[in-house]
Design a protein around this motif. Structure first.
Motif, PDB file in Angstrom:
ATOM      1  N   PRO A   1       0.798  -1.227   0.000  1.00  0.00           N
ATOM      2  CA  PRO A   1       0.000   0.000   0.000  1.00  0.00           C
ATOM      3  C   PRO A   1       0.830   1.277   0.000  1.00  0.00           C
ATOM      4  O   PRO A   1       0.333   2.334  -0.369  1.00  0.00           O
ATOM      5  N   SER A   2       2.103   1.177   0.387  1.00  0.00           N
ATOM      6  CA  SER A   2       2.944   2.377   0.430  1.00  0.00           C
ATOM      7  C   SER A   2       3.732   2.588  -0.862  1.00  0.00           C
ATOM      8  O   SER A   2       4.428   3.597  -1.013  1.00  0.00           O
ATOM      9  N   VAL A   3       3.647   1.635  -1.809  1.00  0.00           N
ATOM     10  CA  VAL A   3       4.400   1.713  -3.066  1.00  0.00           C
ATOM     11  C   VAL A   3       3.419   1.771  -4.235  1.00  0.00           C
ATOM     12  O   VAL A   3       2.551   0.909  -4.360  1.00  0.00           O
ATOM     13  N   SER A   4       3.559   2.783  -5.068  1.00  0.00           N
ATOM     14  CA  SER A   4       2.651   2.928  -6.209  1.00  0.00           C
ATOM     15  C   SER A   4       2.979   1.893  -7.285  1.00  0.00           C
ATOM     16  O   SER A   4       4.089   1.342  -7.329  1.00  0.00           O
ATOM     17  N   ASP A   5       2.015   1.648  -8.160  1.00  0.00           N
ATOM     18  CA  ASP A   5       2.241   0.730  -9.275  1.00  0.00           C
ATOM     19  C   ASP A   5       3.369   1.235 -10.170  1.00  0.00           C
ATOM     20  O   ASP A   5       4.189   0.450 -10.667  1.00  0.00           O
ATOM     21  N   ASP A   6       3.431   2.548 -10.388  1.00  0.00           N
ATOM     22  CA  ASP A   6       4.487   3.127 -11.219  1.00  0.00           C
ATOM     23  C   ASP A   6       5.866   2.881 -10.618  1.00  0.00           C
ATOM     24  O   ASP A   6       6.823   2.539 -11.323  1.00  0.00           O
ATOM     25  N   ASP A   7       5.978   3.087  -9.292  1.00  0.00           N
ATOM     26  CA  ASP A   7       7.269   2.873  -8.636  1.00  0.00           C
ATOM     27  C   ASP A   7       7.683   1.405  -8.714  1.00  0.00           C
ATOM     28  O   ASP A   7       8.860   1.086  -8.909  1.00  0.00           O
TER      29      ASP A   7
ATOM     30  N   ARG B   1       9.174   1.227 -20.717  1.00  0.00           N
ATOM     31  CA  ARG B   1       8.130   1.337 -19.690  1.00  0.00           C
ATOM     32  C   ARG B   1       7.290   2.571 -19.966  1.00  0.00           C
ATOM     33  O   ARG B   1       7.823   3.641 -20.267  1.00  0.00           O
ATOM     34  N   THR B   2       5.984   2.420 -19.890  1.00  0.00           N
ATOM     35  CA  THR B   2       5.073   3.552 -19.928  1.00  0.00           C
ATOM     36  C   THR B   2       4.144   3.411 -18.735  1.00  0.00           C
ATOM     37  O   THR B   2       3.354   2.467 -18.661  1.00  0.00           O
ATOM     38  N   SER B   3       4.302   4.281 -17.755  1.00  0.00           N
ATOM     39  CA  SER B   3       3.584   4.199 -16.488  1.00  0.00           C
ATOM     40  C   SER B   3       3.822   2.824 -15.859  1.00  0.00           C
ATOM     41  O   SER B   3       4.963   2.445 -15.612  1.00  0.00           O
ATOM     42  N   ASN B   4       2.767   2.044 -15.629  1.00  0.00           N
ATOM     43  CA  ASN B   4       2.927   0.753 -14.957  1.00  0.00           C
ATOM     44  C   ASN B   4       2.913  -0.430 -15.918  1.00  0.00           C
ATOM     45  O   ASN B   4       2.692  -1.562 -15.499  1.00  0.00           O
ATOM     46  N   VAL B   5       3.170  -0.185 -17.204  1.00  0.00           N
ATOM     47  CA  VAL B   5       3.249  -1.264 -18.191  1.00  0.00           C
ATOM     48  C   VAL B   5       4.653  -1.321 -18.791  1.00  0.00           C
ATOM     49  O   VAL B   5       5.232  -0.291 -19.136  1.00  0.00           O
TER      50      VAL B   5
END
Length: 268
Positions: A120-126, A225-229
């Protein structure tokens, strides 16, 4: 009084059962323990395109020259591609295409990976940045230590193939690949490297493989990489004659052009 107490208990149980969403369709990507105020933001993409429909037939015809001479029915079969085995097409999808011609064969593989962080503390992008960074490190690029906007110098380029790694023959000997240069700019332009104009992060690898007396095949990989893909493109050429060496420049240009088209597709 006993009846009243029972009624109160039944009402309380009913209220407890109806609390929450009540829909039963909470996303599998939900971060455990996340709350509206503490959860890191989700990634931009919640689904993936259908891999075998992600490339237009006209583009496939250019990437797979042997397909142009095939009868229409066989062309359609080639362009349909072969989907990669996956258990969740919202998280990973891939497709492979191949065409053969008298002068050799070309194949193309595209893989889409949608990265999800369950912390929960780490974004999908990170999390996607971490996954991408591991792939770039594993590629062992000779230019990894350079900033994306840095210009490599001749001293940064090992002698040998465009991949910056010597091409080993069946007898253990090494020699520069056709179209490669050991004296300057050509090798610098074609060696594996970080790409600074494709998606959020990207790199290119180029490998020439020799397998005994059979024809050599070259595979150019573009990963971005583009965002979380994270998208991986593998474009391979294998000439019919063992004496021929696939052209690195052509394969790299076409693989990067396809990468730009896929970036635009995700931006739509």
């Amino acid at each position: 009084m006993a009846y009243a107490s029972g009624a109160v208990l039944i009402a309380a149980l009913a209220a407890g059962c109806s609390s929450g969403t009540g829909t039963g369709d909470a996303a599998d990507d939900s971060k455990p323990g996340a709350t509206a105020t503490s959860a890191a933001p989700p990634g931009k993409y919640a689904t993936l395109p259908e891999a075998c429909r992600s490339i237009a037939p006209a583009t496939l015809k250019d990437l797979l020259p042997g397909s142009a001479e095939l009868p229409e029915a066989q062309q359609e079969k080639v362009f349909d591609g072969s989907p990669a085995v996956t258990y969740d097409t919202d998280r990973r999808a891939g497709c492979r295409w191949k065409a053969e011609a008298p002068d050799g064969a070309r194949s193309l593989f595209v893989d889409f990976e949608r990265v999800v962080s369950y912390d929960p503390s780490v974004s999908d992008d990170d999390r996607a940045r971490e996954v991408y960074a591991k792939e770039e490190t594993a590629a062992d690029l000779p230019s990894s230590s350079l900033l994306p906007d840095s210009t490599p110098t001749a001293s940064d380029t090992p002698s040998g193939s465009a991949s910056g790694k010597p091409d080993e023959g069946a007898d253990g000997s090494t020699e520069p690949a056709d179209g490669d240069s050991t004296d300057g700019s050509a090798a610098e332009d074609l060696k594996p490297r970080v790409l600074d104009t494709l998606g959020d992060s990207a790199f290119l690898d180029d490998q020439l493989t020799r397998a005994g007396s059979t024809a050599q095949h070259r595979t150019v990989s573009v990963v971005f990489r583009t965002s979380n893909v994270i998208v991986t493109i593998e474009y391979t050429a294998q000439p019919a004659l063992s004496t021929e060496v696939p052209d690195s420049k052509e394969l790299q240009e076409k693989a990067q052009a396809l990468g730009r088209k896929l970036v635009d597709r995700f931006s739509e």
